[in-house]
Design an enzyme around this catalytic site. Structure first.
Site, PDB file in Angstrom:
ATOM      1  N   LYS A   1      -8.333   3.626   1.408  1.00 45.54           N
ATOM      2  CA  LYS A   1      -7.452   4.781   1.274  1.00 45.54           C
ATOM      3  C   LYS A   1      -7.623   5.523  -0.044  1.00 45.54           C
ATOM      4  O   LYS A   1      -7.744   6.748  -0.046  1.00 45.54           O
ATOM      5  CB  LYS A   1      -5.999   4.357   1.440  1.00 45.54           C
ATOM      6  CG  LYS A   1      -5.809   3.622   2.729  1.00 45.54           C
ATOM      7  CD  LYS A   1      -4.545   3.819   3.428  1.00 45.54           C
ATOM      8  CE  LYS A   1      -4.639   3.152   4.782  1.00 45.54           C
ATOM      9  NZ  LYS A   1      -5.362   1.854   4.798  1.00 45.54           N
TER      10      LYS A   1
ATOM     11  N   LYS B   1     -14.985  30.566 -28.877  1.00 46.35           N
ATOM     12  CA  LYS B   1     -15.470  29.941 -27.645  1.00 46.35           C
ATOM     13  C   LYS B   1     -14.699  30.369 -26.406  1.00 46.35           C
ATOM     14  O   LYS B   1     -13.497  30.519 -26.416  1.00 46.35           O
ATOM     15  CB  LYS B   1     -15.372  28.401 -27.756  1.00 46.35           C
ATOM     16  CG  LYS B   1     -16.253  27.782 -28.816  1.00 46.35           C
ATOM     17  CD  LYS B   1     -17.731  27.892 -28.517  1.00 46.35           C
ATOM     18  CE  LYS B   1     -18.145  26.995 -27.377  1.00 46.35           C
ATOM     19  NZ  LYS B   1     -17.921  25.576 -27.716  1.00 46.35           N
TER      20      LYS B   1
ATOM     21  N   GLU C   1     -17.695  22.661 -15.548  1.00 43.32           N
ATOM     22  CA  GLU C   1     -18.021  21.360 -16.157  1.00 43.32           C
ATOM     23  C   GLU C   1     -17.234  20.225 -15.511  1.00 43.32           C
ATOM     24  O   GLU C   1     -17.771  19.145 -15.247  1.00 43.32           O
ATOM     25  CB  GLU C   1     -17.731  21.398 -17.659  1.00 43.32           C
ATOM     26  CG  GLU C   1     -18.726  22.246 -18.416  1.00 43.32           C
ATOM     27  CD  GLU C   1     -18.299  22.426 -19.856  1.00 43.32           C
ATOM     28  OE1 GLU C   1     -18.932  21.814 -20.725  1.00 43.32           O
ATOM     29  OE2 GLU C   1     -17.335  23.163 -20.113  1.00 43.32           O
TER      30      GLU C   1
ATOM     31  N   GLN D   1      -7.702  -1.876   3.765  1.00 39.41           N
ATOM     32  CA  GLN D   1      -6.672  -1.134   3.040  1.00 39.41           C
ATOM     33  C   GLN D   1      -7.262  -0.402   1.833  1.00 39.41           C
ATOM     34  O   GLN D   1      -6.725   0.604   1.385  1.00 39.41           O
ATOM     35  CB  GLN D   1      -5.574  -2.114   2.609  1.00 39.41           C
ATOM     36  CG  GLN D   1      -4.399  -1.488   1.915  1.00 39.41           C
ATOM     37  CD  GLN D   1      -3.233  -2.467   1.836  1.00 39.41           C
ATOM     38  OE1 GLN D   1      -2.697  -2.899   2.858  1.00 39.41           O
ATOM     39  NE2 GLN D   1      -2.855  -2.829   0.625  1.00 39.41           N
TER      40      GLN D   1
ATOM     41  N   TYR E   1     -10.516  -6.592  12.275  1.00 41.94           N
ATOM     42  CA  TYR E   1      -9.804  -6.048  11.117  1.00 41.94           C
ATOM     43  C   TYR E   1      -9.718  -7.077   9.986  1.00 41.94           C
ATOM     44  O   TYR E   1      -9.469  -8.256  10.218  1.00 41.94           O
ATOM     45  CB  TYR E   1      -8.378  -5.620  11.506  1.00 41.94           C
ATOM     46  CG  TYR E   1      -7.582  -5.146  10.301  1.00 41.94           C
ATOM     47  CD1 TYR E   1      -7.656  -3.828   9.875  1.00 41.94           C
ATOM     48  CD2 TYR E   1      -6.802  -6.037   9.558  1.00 41.94           C
ATOM     49  CE1 TYR E   1      -6.964  -3.398   8.750  1.00 41.94           C
ATOM     50  CE2 TYR E   1      -6.107  -5.611   8.429  1.00 41.94           C
ATOM     51  CZ  TYR E   1      -6.192  -4.288   8.032  1.00 41.94           C
ATOM     52  OH  TYR E   1      -5.520  -3.872   6.910  1.00 41.94           O
TER      53      TYR E   1
ATOM     54  N   ASN F   1      -2.959  -2.762  12.968  1.00 41.22           N
ATOM     55  CA  ASN F   1      -4.411  -2.545  12.848  1.00 41.22           C
ATOM     56  C   ASN F   1      -4.871  -1.299  13.604  1.00 41.22           C
ATOM     57  O   ASN F   1      -5.646  -0.497  13.075  1.00 41.22           O
ATOM     58  CB  ASN F   1      -5.172  -3.779  13.345  1.00 41.22           C
ATOM     59  CG  ASN F   1      -4.839  -5.010  12.526  1.00 41.22           C
ATOM     60  OD1 ASN F   1      -4.179  -4.908  11.487  1.00 41.22           O
ATOM     61  ND2 ASN F   1      -5.280  -6.177  12.975  1.00 41.22           N
TER      62      ASN F   1
ATOM     63  N   THR G   1     -38.839  27.665 -11.995  1.00 38.94           N
ATOM     64  CA  THR G   1     -39.231  26.318 -11.575  1.00 38.94           C
ATOM     65  C   THR G   1     -39.437  25.565 -12.886  1.00 38.94           C
ATOM     66  O   THR G   1     -39.878  26.164 -13.883  1.00 38.94           O
ATOM     67  CB  THR G   1     -40.536  26.310 -10.744  1.00 38.94           C
ATOM     68  OG1 THR G   1     -41.567  26.912 -11.512  1.00 38.94           O
ATOM     69  CG2 THR G   1     -40.376  27.081  -9.435  1.00 38.94           C
ATOM     70  N   HIS G   2     -39.086  24.312 -12.907  1.00 38.14           N
ATOM     71  CA  HIS G   2     -39.146  23.520 -14.151  1.00 38.14           C
ATOM     72  C   HIS G   2     -38.315  24.163 -15.267  1.00 38.14           C
ATOM     73  O   HIS G   2     -38.598  23.980 -16.443  1.00 38.14           O
ATOM     74  CB  HIS G   2     -40.589  23.330 -14.646  1.00 38.14           C
ATOM     75  CG  HIS G   2     -41.561  22.958 -13.575  1.00 38.14           C
ATOM     76  ND1 HIS G   2     -41.807  21.648 -13.215  1.00 38.14           N
ATOM     77  CD2 HIS G   2     -42.310  23.723 -12.745  1.00 38.14           C
ATOM     78  CE1 HIS G   2     -42.689  21.630 -12.229  1.00 38.14           C
ATOM     79  NE2 HIS G   2     -43.008  22.876 -11.920  1.00 38.14           N
TER      80      HIS G   2
ATOM     81  N   SER H   1       0.826  -1.213   0.000  1.00 40.23           N
ATOM     82  CA  SER H   1       0.000   0.000   0.000  1.00 40.23           C
ATOM     83  C   SER H   1       0.860   1.264   0.000  1.00 40.23           C
ATOM     84  O   SER H   1       0.333   2.367  -0.023  1.00 40.23           O
ATOM     85  CB  SER H   1      -0.944   0.004   1.214  1.00 40.23           C
ATOM     86  OG  SER H   1      -0.224  -0.190   2.420  1.00 40.23           O
TER      87      SER H   1
ATOM     88  N   SER I   1     -11.471  26.779 -27.096  1.00 36.01           N
ATOM     89  CA  SER I   1     -11.658  25.626 -27.975  1.00 36.01           C
ATOM     90  C   SER I   1     -10.513  25.582 -28.975  1.00 36.01           C
ATOM     91  O   SER I   1     -10.059  26.627 -29.444  1.00 36.01           O
ATOM     92  CB  SER I   1     -12.994  25.755 -28.711  1.00 36.01           C
ATOM     93  OG  SER I   1     -12.979  24.983 -29.902  1.00 36.01           O
TER      94      SER I   1
ATOM     95  N   ASN J   1     -15.036  28.700 -22.718  1.00 35.26           N
ATOM     96  CA  ASN J   1     -15.785  27.610 -22.092  1.00 35.26           C
ATOM     97  C   ASN J   1     -15.662  27.592 -20.571  1.00 35.26           C
ATOM     98  O   ASN J   1     -14.588  27.845 -20.029  1.00 35.26           O
ATOM     99  CB  ASN J   1     -15.296  26.262 -22.642  1.00 35.26           C
ATOM    100  CG  ASN J   1     -15.629  26.099 -24.113  1.00 35.26           C
ATOM    101  OD1 ASN J   1     -16.621  26.646 -24.598  1.00 35.26           O
ATOM    102  ND2 ASN J   1     -14.788  25.379 -24.840  1.00 35.26           N
TER     103      ASN J   1
HETATM  104  N1  ARG Z   1      -1.870  -1.361   5.013  1.00 33.79           N
HETATM  105  C1  ARG Z   1      -2.776  -1.867   5.980  1.00 33.79           C
HETATM  106  C2  ARG Z   1      -4.114  -1.150   5.894  1.00 33.79           C
HETATM  107  O1  ARG Z   1      -4.186  -0.182   5.244  1.00 33.79           O
HETATM  108  C3  ARG Z   1      -2.198  -1.698   7.345  1.00 33.79           C
HETATM  109  C4  ARG Z   1      -2.693  -2.672   8.341  1.00 33.79           C
HETATM  110  C5  ARG Z   1      -2.172  -4.018   7.998  1.00 33.79           C
HETATM  111  N2  ARG Z   1      -2.564  -4.962   8.961  1.00 33.79           N
HETATM  112  C6  ARG Z   1      -2.435  -6.267   8.746  1.00 33.79           C
HETATM  113  N3  ARG Z   1      -2.848  -7.057   9.668  1.00 33.79           N
HETATM  114  N4  ARG Z   1      -1.948  -6.745   7.628  1.00 33.79           N
HETATM  115  O2  ARG Z   1      -5.098  -1.540   6.445  1.00 33.79           O
END
Ligand code: ARG
Length: 463
Positions: free
Chosen positions: A330, A288, A295, A327, A322, A115, A160-161, A28, A282, A290
């Site tokens: 994120k 143009k 948007e 993970q 957990y 965890n 409205t509408h 990660s 454009s 824009n």
């Molecule tokens: N990268 C993990 C997460 O985002 C960290 C925790 C990992 N814990 C484990 N028991 N492998 O959750």
């Protein structure tokens, strides 16, 4: 093929290291280095607590703290060799600490788990993210209030509408946008308060056999308290869902503003103009200009809504406590923070610079029979029942359409063909200025009410 004979931090019971594809699949670090400063703060608070309960000596704590601060400085300077083989931000920092200060570094992970560590890091990150977002939403609200005050007397059609309904003031319209954002501010503050509790101490899931002082860690890290149940502490991601939900609501609001800006900037409406620096051109059509910021904001709303769905779906099947699934929280959270942060900041920059084309706005209201309801109300005041008044005014509008003019341009004798309750004073209510000025109560569109509402909004913003 394995990457190493056994994993540096958990390899004891393994005969071989992870397959290269497994290592790449489970890491990660490629998307979470923004957690590093929080990981370090959390580690220092944890180590300080371990020293006060006698698990580390004061000297050991001092060395760990200095080592972590040196790593923090390297990371801040962009001079830290992140290594995907070490999986995540926690193990990268811990491994580096052990390389730097020796075997003592290995004591840091006493009485905690990744965890509770990751849950702590993410909550700390979210708190800062929310604080920054709360400030930007306020800046946008201030810009809208300023614009509302400037355009308190500007008349435009209310719809409205998407059909012209009744005249409103441009300032009143801006304060409606402001009101949406005021609710967003409230939501963000509530989410911050709920998220600001400490998971650390839950360890892997059940707590730890060491006599830890969680309150002390919470206090050092600025948390308002500790999470009561260890299973909940490591597995709860409600705060992520709440944050992305509030962000999706902000985006939905910005998307609605965007939709209106896009329409208003179209030559077919021609109500507003934005400075060139907030627009793009454009490559083929030289004429143009824009509204791409609006948007793209409307478009990016889809991403954030998708992230909300992703997080809700991520959590729905997870048993306690957990699971590695977590993970996956994120990328949706970080991308949401980046997206909503950028959109709110840009809107805050742009809002005070929205240039209102007052004549065109007024003309659009005039063309759309926007004062028809005022005529009906006039008839009611003259003793006609509202339903009958509605019918009479409908006939007058139909006549004006046939004659190609506005209600205010019909002769009195013509109007009186439909009702003899109509007198000379009718023209006062048929003007746009008279129409908006008459809606003179809290929440109404009268210029004086808009000025009072803007003052209240400014007061709320500052309190
Ligand atoms: N990268 C993990 C997460 O985002 C960290 C925790 C990992 N814990 C484990 N028991 N492998 O959750």
């Amino acid at each position: 093929m394995s990457t190493q004979s056994s994993h540096q931090t958990w390899g004891g019971r393994f005969a071989e290291g992870p397959d290269a594809r497994v290592a790449a699949f489970t890491e990660s670090i490629s998307f979470e280095t923004r957690l590093a400063p929080y990981d370090i703060r959390g580690s220092i608070a944890h180590a300080r607590m371990l020293s006060t309960i006698g698990v580390l000596s004061a000297d050991e704590f001092g060395e760990i703290e200095a080592g972590l601060k040196a790593i923090e400085a390297r990371i801040a300077a962009g001079d830290f060799p992140w290594d995907a083989a070490l999986e995540d931000v926690h193990m990268n920092i811990e491994a580096r600490l052990t390389d730097d200060i020796g075997a003592l570094g290995k004591k840091l992970h006493t009485a905690r788990s990744r965890n509770d560590q990751v849950a702590t890091d993410v909550r700390l990150w979210l708190r800062d993210t929310l604080d920054a977002l709360i400030d930007e939403v306020k800046r946008l609200r201030a810009g809208l209030i300023e614009l509302a005050e400037r355009e308190a007397d500007t008349i435009m059609p209310g719809f409205t509408h998407m059909q012209v309904a009744q005249p409103v003031t441009f300032g009143h319209h801006m304060l409606a946008w402001q009101a949406m954002l005021a609710r967003d501010s409230e939501r963000l503050a509530q989410i911050r308060a709920r998220a600001n509790v400490l998971p650390l101490g839950a360890a892997a899931l059940a707590g730890t056999t060491f006599a830890i002082d969680r309150e002390m860690v919470a206090q050092e890290l600025g948390f308002d308290g500790v999470i009561d149940n260890s299973l909940d502490a490591v597995s709860d991601r409600d705060f992520a869902i709440e944050f992305v939900s509030a962000a999706a609501t902000i985006m939905m609001h910005l998307s609605r503003f965007s939709e209106e800006l896009i329409l208003w900037m179209s030559p077919a409406f021609d109500f507003v103009e934005l400075p060139d620096r907030y627009c793009t051109g454009s490559s083929i059509m030289p004429q143009k200009k824009n509204p791409d910021v609006a948007e793209l904001t409307r478009g990016k709303t889809a991403r954030v809504q998708g992230h909300l769905t992703a997080l809700l779906t991520l959590m729905k099947g997870q048993p306690l406590a957990y699971n590695r699934d977590n993970q996956e929280d994120k990328v949706p959270m970080f991308d949401t923070a980046d997206t909503v942060g950028a959109c709110v900041a840009l809107f805050a920059d742009m809002a005070p610079h929205i240039m209102v084309k007052r004549e065109q706005c007024r003309e659009a209201a005039r063309r759309g029979f926007a004062t028809a309801t005022d005529l009906a109300d006039y008839l009611v005041r003259a003793g006609v029942a509202f339903r009958d008044a509605h019918e009479i005014v409908g006939n007058c509008v139909s006549r004006a359409i046939r004659e190609g003019c506005d209600l205010a341009e019909l002769e009195l004798t013509t109007l009186r063909e439909y009702s003899d309750a109509i007198g000379e004073d009718v023209y006062e209510v048929l003007t746009l200025e008279g129409s908006v000025a008459a809606r003179n109560h809290i929440g109404g569109t009268a210029p004086d009410q808009v000025r009072a509402a803007a003052a209240r909004a400014r007061h709320a913003l500052e309190s």
